[in-house]
Scaffold this active site. Structure first.
Site, mmCIF file in Angstrom:
data_model
loop_
_atom_site.group_PDB
_atom_site.id
_atom_site.type_symbol
_atom_site.label_atom_id
_atom_site.label_comp_id
_atom_site.label_asym_id
_atom_site.label_seq_id
_atom_site.Cartn_x
_atom_site.Cartn_y
_atom_site.Cartn_z
ATOM 1 N N LYS A 37 -6.889 7.092 -6.031
ATOM 2 C CA LYS A 37 -6.830 8.564 -6.039
ATOM 3 C C LYS A 37 -5.891 9.084 -4.946
ATOM 4 C CE LYS A 37 -11.468 9.278 -7.892
ATOM 5 N NZ LYS A 37 -12.868 9.562 -7.517
ATOM 6 N N ASP A 41 0.844 -1.202 0.000
ATOM 7 C CA ASP A 41 0.000 0.000 0.000
ATOM 8 C C ASP A 41 0.878 1.252 0.000
ATOM 9 O OD1 ASP A 41 -2.348 -1.463 0.136
ATOM 10 O OD2 ASP A 41 -2.545 -1.282 2.306
ATOM 11 N N MET A 42 0.293 2.365 -0.461
ATOM 12 C CA MET A 42 1.039 3.627 -0.410
ATOM 13 C C MET A 42 0.446 4.503 0.685
ATOM 14 S SD MET A 42 3.650 5.100 -1.577
ATOM 15 C CE MET A 42 4.150 4.439 -3.168
ATOM 16 N N ARG A 66 -10.178 6.940 8.100
ATOM 17 C CA ARG A 66 -9.913 7.355 6.708
ATOM 18 C C ARG A 66 -11.127 7.085 5.820
ATOM 19 N NH1 ARG A 66 -4.891 5.285 7.720
ATOM 20 N NH2 ARG A 66 -5.220 3.414 6.486
ATOM 21 N N ARG A 120 -1.275 -0.953 -8.460
ATOM 22 C CA ARG A 120 -2.637 -0.480 -8.172
ATOM 23 C C ARG A 120 -2.658 1.046 -8.310
ATOM 24 N NH1 ARG A 120 -3.937 -1.035 -2.195
ATOM 25 N NH2 ARG A 120 -4.400 -3.214 -2.636
HETATM 26 P P1 FDA Z 1 -14.612 8.960 -4.497
HETATM 27 O O1 FDA Z 1 -14.113 9.394 -3.159
HETATM 28 O O2 FDA Z 1 -14.303 9.830 -5.638
HETATM 29 O O3 FDA Z 1 -16.167 8.721 -4.411
HETATM 30 C C1 FDA Z 1 -16.954 8.195 -5.492
HETATM 31 C C2 FDA Z 1 -18.118 7.391 -4.944
HETATM 32 O O4 FDA Z 1 -17.625 6.187 -4.355
HETATM 33 C C3 FDA Z 1 -18.859 8.067 -3.800
HETATM 34 O O5 FDA Z 1 -19.859 8.918 -4.260
HETATM 35 C C4 FDA Z 1 -19.425 6.886 -3.054
HETATM 36 O O6 FDA Z 1 -20.559 6.386 -3.704
HETATM 37 C C5 FDA Z 1 -18.342 5.857 -3.197
HETATM 38 N N1 FDA Z 1 -17.405 5.838 -2.046
HETATM 39 C C6 FDA Z 1 -16.119 6.227 -2.041
HETATM 40 N N2 FDA Z 1 -15.540 6.028 -0.842
HETATM 41 C C7 FDA Z 1 -16.493 5.504 -0.061
HETATM 42 C C8 FDA Z 1 -16.535 5.090 1.280
HETATM 43 N N3 FDA Z 1 -15.479 5.157 2.085
HETATM 44 N N4 FDA Z 1 -17.698 4.603 1.748
HETATM 45 C C9 FDA Z 1 -18.791 4.497 0.964
HETATM 46 N N5 FDA Z 1 -18.816 4.891 -0.325
HETATM 47 C C10 FDA Z 1 -17.700 5.388 -0.825
HETATM 48 N N6 FDA Z 1 -5.402 5.157 -0.807
HETATM 49 C C11 FDA Z 1 -4.095 5.384 -0.559
HETATM 50 O O7 FDA Z 1 -3.699 6.531 -0.342
HETATM 51 N N7 FDA Z 1 -3.192 4.345 -0.547
HETATM 52 C C12 FDA Z 1 -3.562 3.068 -0.833
HETATM 53 O O8 FDA Z 1 -2.717 2.165 -0.816
HETATM 54 C C13 FDA Z 1 -4.940 2.813 -1.100
HETATM 55 N N8 FDA Z 1 -5.383 1.562 -1.370
HETATM 56 C C14 FDA Z 1 -6.691 1.372 -1.786
HETATM 57 C C15 FDA Z 1 -7.120 0.104 -2.195
HETATM 58 C C16 FDA Z 1 -8.398 -0.073 -2.677
HETATM 59 C C17 FDA Z 1 -8.843 -1.425 -3.126
HETATM 60 C C18 FDA Z 1 -9.301 1.052 -2.762
HETATM 61 C C19 FDA Z 1 -10.679 0.900 -3.328
HETATM 62 C C20 FDA Z 1 -8.891 2.282 -2.324
HETATM 63 C C21 FDA Z 1 -7.599 2.468 -1.824
HETATM 64 N N9 FDA Z 1 -7.184 3.706 -1.368
HETATM 65 C C22 FDA Z 1 -5.844 3.895 -1.078
HETATM 66 C C23 FDA Z 1 -8.167 4.790 -1.114
HETATM 67 C C24 FDA Z 1 -8.300 5.716 -2.318
HETATM 68 O O9 FDA Z 1 -7.145 6.482 -2.466
HETATM 69 C C25 FDA Z 1 -9.496 6.655 -2.147
HETATM 70 O O10 FDA Z 1 -9.310 7.448 -0.998
HETATM 71 C C26 FDA Z 1 -10.831 5.974 -2.033
HETATM 72 O O11 FDA Z 1 -10.928 4.842 -2.854
HETATM 73 C C27 FDA Z 1 -11.972 6.962 -2.401
HETATM 74 O O12 FDA Z 1 -11.884 7.329 -3.751
HETATM 75 P P2 FDA Z 1 -12.841 6.688 -4.868
HETATM 76 O O13 FDA Z 1 -12.159 6.858 -6.185
HETATM 77 O O14 FDA Z 1 -13.147 5.295 -4.491
HETATM 78 O O15 FDA Z 1 -14.187 7.439 -4.789
#
Ligand code: FDA
Length: 309
Positions: free
Chosen positions: A187, A134-135, A288, A184
């Site tokens: 955002k 992970d980052m 988070r 991976r």
């Molecule tokens: P975004 O925040 O743009 O939201 C889009 C939609 O997704 C929302 O409207 C909602 O419907 C849904 N959604 C998003 N987050 C939600 C939540 N917590 N609960 C419910 N619904 C939600 N970050 C990092 O810095 N280092 C890492 O190593 C990782 N690893 C990682 C692994 C995996 C498998 C995932 C899915 C995410 C990560 N992340 C991460 C977190 C990532 O950076 C980011 O903060 C979140 O995924 C939120 O961004 P999204 O693109 O998912 O949706």
């Protein structure tokens, strides 16, 4: 405006150890993370993975833990990961592991962290299981990428995470794409300053798609980690335009988040991997998740009050 303030508050709370002690020591609050954490034990996590596998989803297991600069604590965390890898192998689960290096003593330096990681990657290599690193926040990016590259140089199947909000990420992805490293893209979940990271949602999204496109072109089997339907649609369109098959990427989502979308993607023939965290140290992870979507706090409180009354 309110959402931005709440995000900042939850991220601040995620680093407060005293709050973690309060939450972990209060039976009512200890039930909070149930939606986003598979349980506190390996047995519970294995049960969650079995259920996901039965629904056509892969998993990646995260043993939740604190960042530590104490070698003994880091070694204990590594032992928990070795046990997890052994269970994945003996139970024949469709799963790999995701690891935060701050938990593996990265703060002690790259050499020390490599020593802590040694038994984990040995077990993973023995069983042919991929290890995702992970980052975390930007002060650790260089060291994290160095550890990944050193482990890979020793023949271990390890891949990093790149955060699209960081300005440096196109250069990092270019290097990883050239070496076909399984990466991976997400955002980014930490509070980073404008000098280092895009602050506008649109710029983070455009960067996300561009980074995924570069890895798809390089056939590096990217993990597209997002719950954002727009990102999923845009990356899917890029893949189709380039004639890239559904078996050359996977979508990744967090346990308990957008299960409807996970289901739809599987039904459309995409590979979906769910990030399954477990363990007693759930507090920073949970905070988070609340920061990403403050509405989750209301959802969680409502279900707690409902269960309590
Ligand atoms: P975004 O925040 O743009 O939201 C889009 C939609 O997704 C929302 O409207 C909602 O419907 C849904 N959604 C998003 N987050 C939600 C939540 N917590 N609960 C419910 N619904 C939600 N970050 C990092 O810095 N280092 C890492 O190593 C990782 N690893 C990682 C692994 C995996 C498998 C995932 C899915 C995410 C990560 N992340 C991460 C977190 C990532 O950076 C980011 O903060 C979140 O995924 C939120 O961004 P999204 O693109 O998912 O949706």
């Amino acid at each position: 405006m309110l959402a931005v303030a709440l995000r900042a508050i939850f991220l601040w709370l995620s680093n407060r150890r005293w709050m973690a002690h309060v939450a972990l020591g209060t039976p009512f609050l200890r039930r909070m993370p149930l939606r986003f954490v598979a349980g506190t034990t390996l047995d519970q996590a294995v049960a969650a993975v079995r259920e996901l596998n039965a629904r056509g989803r892969s998993a990646t297991l995260d043993v939740l833990g604190e960042s530590t600069d104490d070698r003994d604590s880091a070694d204990r965390a590594a032992t928990a990961y070795v046990a997890t890898i052994e269970r994945i192998a003996t139970e024949g689960l469709d799963a790999n592991v995701s690891i935060k290096l701050s938990q593996m003593g990265l703060g002690l330096g790259v050499e020390e962290c490599l020593a802590v990681m040694a038994p984990i990657v040995a077990a993973a290599t023995r069983h042919g299981i991929f290890v995702r690193i992970d980052m975390e926040s930007s002060p650790t990016t260089d060291r994290t990428l160095e550890v990944v590259s050193r482990l890979r140089a020793n023949g271990h199947d390890v891949g990093p995470v790149i955060q699209s909000y960081l300005h440096r990420s196109p250069a990092d992805v270019e290097r990883l794409a050239t070496e076909h490293v399984r990466t991976r893209i997400c955002k980014g979940a930490y509070a980073e300053p404008p000098e280092l990271a895009h602050q506008e949602r649109e710029a983070v999204g455009d960067a996300f798609v561009a980074l995924c496109q570069r890895l798809l072109e390089a056939d590096a089997y990217p993990g597209i980690a997002t719950h954002d339907p727009e990102m999923i649609q845009r990356v899917g369109a890029v893949a189709r335009r380039h004639g890239i098959g559904k078996d050359r990427l996977e979508f990744q989502m967090l346990y308990g988040v957008r299960r409807d979308l996970q289901r739809r993607l599987v039904a459309r023939g995409y590979r979906v991997r769910v990030y399954v965290p477990f363990g007693t140290e759930w507090y920073p992870y949970f905070m988070r998740r609340l920061a990403e979507r403050p509405a989750n706090a209301i959802f969680v409180l409502r279900s707690l009050v409902g269960e309590h009354s």
